[in-house]
Design an enzyme around this catalytic site. Structure first.
Site, PDB file in Angstrom:
ATOM      1  N   LYS A 162       0.862  -1.193   0.000  1.00 17.75           N
ATOM      2  CA  LYS A 162       0.000   0.000   0.000  1.00 17.75           C
ATOM      3  C   LYS A 162       0.886   1.225   0.000  1.00 17.75           C
ATOM      4  O   LYS A 162       1.790   1.338   0.831  1.00 17.75           O
ATOM      5  CB  LYS A 162      -0.906  -0.043   1.230  1.00 17.75           C
ATOM      6  CG  LYS A 162      -1.451   1.299   1.714  1.00 17.75           C
ATOM      7  CD  LYS A 162      -2.571   1.105   2.717  1.00 17.75           C
ATOM      8  CE  LYS A 162      -2.561   2.149   3.809  1.00 17.75           C
ATOM      9  NZ  LYS A 162      -3.661   1.961   4.792  1.00 17.75           N
ATOM     10  N   LYS A 164       1.178   5.338   0.323  1.00 22.88           N
ATOM     11  CA  LYS A 164       0.554   6.597   0.719  1.00 22.88           C
ATOM     12  C   LYS A 164       0.704   7.579  -0.437  1.00 22.88           C
ATOM     13  O   LYS A 164       1.798   7.674  -1.029  1.00 22.88           O
ATOM     14  CB  LYS A 164       1.249   7.138   1.971  1.00 22.88           C
ATOM     15  CG  LYS A 164       0.997   6.291   3.213  1.00 22.88           C
ATOM     16  CD  LYS A 164      -0.457   6.410   3.643  1.00 22.88           C
ATOM     17  CE  LYS A 164      -0.697   5.738   4.975  1.00 22.88           C
ATOM     18  NZ  LYS A 164      -2.088   5.888   5.428  1.00 22.88           N
ATOM     19  N   ASP A 190      -3.457   4.951  -0.546  1.00 19.88           N
ATOM     20  CA  ASP A 190      -4.200   5.572   0.552  1.00 19.88           C
ATOM     21  C   ASP A 190      -3.871   7.058   0.589  1.00 19.88           C
ATOM     22  O   ASP A 190      -2.707   7.432   0.752  1.00 19.88           O
ATOM     23  CB  ASP A 190      -3.797   4.915   1.882  1.00 19.88           C
ATOM     24  CG  ASP A 190      -4.599   5.437   3.070  1.00 19.88           C
ATOM     25  OD1 ASP A 190      -5.494   6.290   2.867  1.00 19.88           O
ATOM     26  OD2 ASP A 190      -4.320   4.986   4.204  1.00 19.88           O
ATOM     27  N   GLU A 215      -7.930   4.167  -1.122  1.00 17.41           N
ATOM     28  CA  GLU A 215      -8.448   4.328   0.238  1.00 17.41           C
ATOM     29  C   GLU A 215      -8.598   5.811   0.586  1.00 17.41           C
ATOM     30  O   GLU A 215      -7.655   6.586   0.441  1.00 17.41           O
ATOM     31  CB  GLU A 215      -7.452   3.645   1.189  1.00 17.41           C
ATOM     32  CG  GLU A 215      -7.839   3.653   2.653  1.00 17.41           C
ATOM     33  CD  GLU A 215      -6.780   2.919   3.504  1.00 17.41           C
ATOM     34  OE1 GLU A 215      -5.942   2.183   2.928  1.00 17.41           O
ATOM     35  OE2 GLU A 215      -6.790   3.113   4.733  1.00 17.41           O
ATOM     36  N   ASP A 240     -11.864   4.546   4.968  1.00 25.23           N
ATOM     37  CA  ASP A 240     -11.176   4.352   6.242  1.00 25.23           C
ATOM     38  C   ASP A 240     -11.735   5.386   7.224  1.00 25.23           C
ATOM     39  O   ASP A 240     -12.676   5.089   7.984  1.00 25.23           O
ATOM     40  CB  ASP A 240      -9.652   4.510   6.009  1.00 25.23           C
ATOM     41  CG  ASP A 240      -8.814   4.525   7.282  1.00 25.23           C
ATOM     42  OD1 ASP A 240      -9.389   4.504   8.390  1.00 25.23           O
ATOM     43  OD2 ASP A 240      -7.577   4.569   7.200  1.00 25.23           O
ATOM     44  N   GLY A 292      -4.413  -0.602  10.138  1.00 23.13           N
ATOM     45  CA  GLY A 292      -3.438  -0.540  11.219  1.00 23.13           C
ATOM     46  C   GLY A 292      -3.212   0.888  11.658  1.00 23.13           C
ATOM     47  O   GLY A 292      -3.462   1.832  10.903  1.00 23.13           O
TER      48      GLY A 292
HETATM   49  O1  SMG Z   1      -0.026   0.034  11.226  1.00 25.22           O
HETATM   50  O2  SMG Z   1       0.704  -0.615   9.306  1.00 25.22           O
HETATM   51  C1  SMG Z   1       0.229   0.233  10.047  1.00 25.22           C
HETATM   52  C2  SMG Z   1      -0.064   1.606   9.478  1.00 25.22           C
HETATM   53  C3  SMG Z   1      -1.040   1.514   8.370  1.00 25.22           C
HETATM   54  O3  SMG Z   1      -1.126   3.298   6.827  1.00 25.22           O
HETATM   55  C4  SMG Z   1      -1.481   2.880   7.889  1.00 25.22           C
HETATM   56  N1  SMG Z   1      -2.323   3.567   8.688  1.00 25.22           N
HETATM   57  O4  SMG Z   1      -4.702   5.716   7.132  1.00 25.22           O
HETATM   58  O5  SMG Z   1      -4.532   3.606   7.114  1.00 25.22           O
HETATM   59  C5  SMG Z   1      -4.113   4.697   7.478  1.00 25.22           C
HETATM   60  C6  SMG Z   1      -2.888   4.847   8.335  1.00 25.22           C
HETATM   61  C7  SMG Z   1      -3.216   5.603   9.589  1.00 25.22           C
HETATM   62  C8  SMG Z   1      -2.066   5.861  10.508  1.00 25.22           C
HETATM   63  S1  SMG Z   1      -0.990   7.009   9.884  1.00 25.22           S
HETATM   64  C9  SMG Z   1      -0.041   7.586  11.165  1.00 25.22           C
HETATM   65 MG    MG Z   2      -6.016   4.745   5.733  1.00 26.23          MG
END
Ligand code: SMG
Ligand code: MG
Length: 369
Positions: A162, A164, A190, A215, A240, A292
């Protein structure tokens, strides 16, 4: 079980590398852990997913501590004999604060399940003993650095990547990663709400990369914007931040705003609400996966048990502990083997604390009674 005392413990842990999203960069985590003491010696731990600042959702860790002390704990103490399944109803009059509510339900569940010599996976009715593991890759300063990071995760065997994204870090990085990993590996993106309705045409340019999903491209409240993107794009839209309860999930599905749902127990008020969201998504034939929040081994173990439910058909953001931590606070940190995580088979939420390491990272402990 009668609630007797609650320990509020704050730990600070460094990330192995900075994690940048569209809303900011993190180099460490300041985490609130809860230790639940029942009147008959029951004991359990919960982990709150709130970040230090209200940049992902309205909650933040200092605020959670205050809400727990002044509003949540007094209500539970006054309720007398309860089970963990009662907690959401007892706290229903308190508006919002799902991360605070989830954390205390989690600690109570751990205590109750351990006392009954059972575990969360069985309590939820989940059966799988291993689940596919995905990894979330932050925004990098350059595409070369991104490719180096992704290459490392591919070598570790993750089942999906994934990325960002944000405006100016989307089409080209996704193109480069798709070329690196080839057409068959699962890839998703995401945006953490970084786009608006005016970006729909631009976001449709991602369709050529055959992504599993996009996402939360738009604001938490903008279900109509997500529905318009879903109608225009061939890439499935996944929510999300917008999904804060079973009710918002049902509305998002009915509106056509989500073809996939990310379930995060902290964001929706707990593991039991997560189970309800899972069930309604299965009934609506909508795939779900477990998100997560850079959890320690406590939250990671519990999330793996939740994701053992059959409806979690897509790989979750349940990566190896080593994705974020040089040293975890549990004895048996989660690892990834052949792209999968083994669902813990141990009482409660399925972890055993490394008390020496926990003490080392703790900077404050308070006890409520
Ligand atoms: O725990 O692997 C993990 C992080 C996964 O990208 C992740 N979380 O928007 O899904 C999301 C983000 C939120 C936390 S960003 C600090
Ligand atoms: Mg997310």
């Amino acid at each position: 079980m009668r609630p007797a005392r609650l320990e509020l413990r704050r730990v600070r842990m460094d990330l192995v590398s900075p994690f940048r999203t569209s809303f900011g960069s993190q180099t460490d985590r300041d985490i609130l852990l809860l230790r639940w003491f029942g009147a008959d010696g029951e004991e359990g731990w919960g982990e709150c997913v709130a970040l230090s600042e209200p940049v992902y959702s309205p909650e933040f860790v200092d605020g959670v501590e205050l809400v727990l002390e002044d509003h949540i704990w007094p209500r539970l103490r006054a309720a007398g004999e309860i089970t963990a399944d009662d907690i959401a109803d007892i706290l229903e009059p308190l508006r919002g604060h799902p991360m605070a509510k989830a954390a205390i339900e989690m600690a109570a569940l751990d205590a109750e399940l351990r006392a009954n010599d059972t575990d969360l996976r069985r309590h939820l009715g989940a059966t799988r003993d291993r689940i596919p593991s995905g990894v979330s890759v932050g925004i990098h300063p350059t595409i070369d650095e991104l490719l180096a990071a992704v290459g490392g995760y591919v070598d570790e065997g993750y089942a999906r990547i994934k990325l960002k994204i944000e405006p100016d870090w989307d089409i080209e990085p996704v193109r480069a990663v798709r070329e690196l990993i080839g057409p068959d590996m699962a890839l998703q993106v995401d945006a953490n709400t970084a786009y608006g309705r005016e970006d729909i045409d631009h976001l449709c340019r991602l369709d050529e990369f055959d992504l599993l999903l996009i996402e939360q491209p738009m604001a938490e409240e903008d279900l109509i914007g997500h529905a318009r993107l879903a109608a225009a794009s061939t890439t499935p839209v996944c929510l999300d931040e917008s999904i804060v309860s079973a009710r918002t999930t049902a509305d998002a599905i009915e509106l056509g705003a989500a073809g996939v749902i990310n379930i995060k127990p902290g964001r929706v008020g707990g593991y039991l609400e997560s189970r309800r969201i899972h069930d309604l998504c299965v009934a609506a034939d909508v795939p779900v996966w477990c998100g997560g929040m850079l959890e320690t081994g406590i939250g990671r173990a519990a999330n793996a048990m939740l994701a053992a439910l059959d409806g979690f058909t897509l790989p979750g953001d349940i990566s190896a502990s080593s994705r974020f931590w040089a040293r975890d606070i549990v004895v048996d940190p989660i690892t990834v083997v052949d792209g999968h995580v083994a669902v813990p088979d141990a009482p409660g939420l399925g972890f055993e604390l490394d008390m020496d390491e926990l003490e080392r990272v703790t900077y404050r402990t308070r006890l409520l009674d």
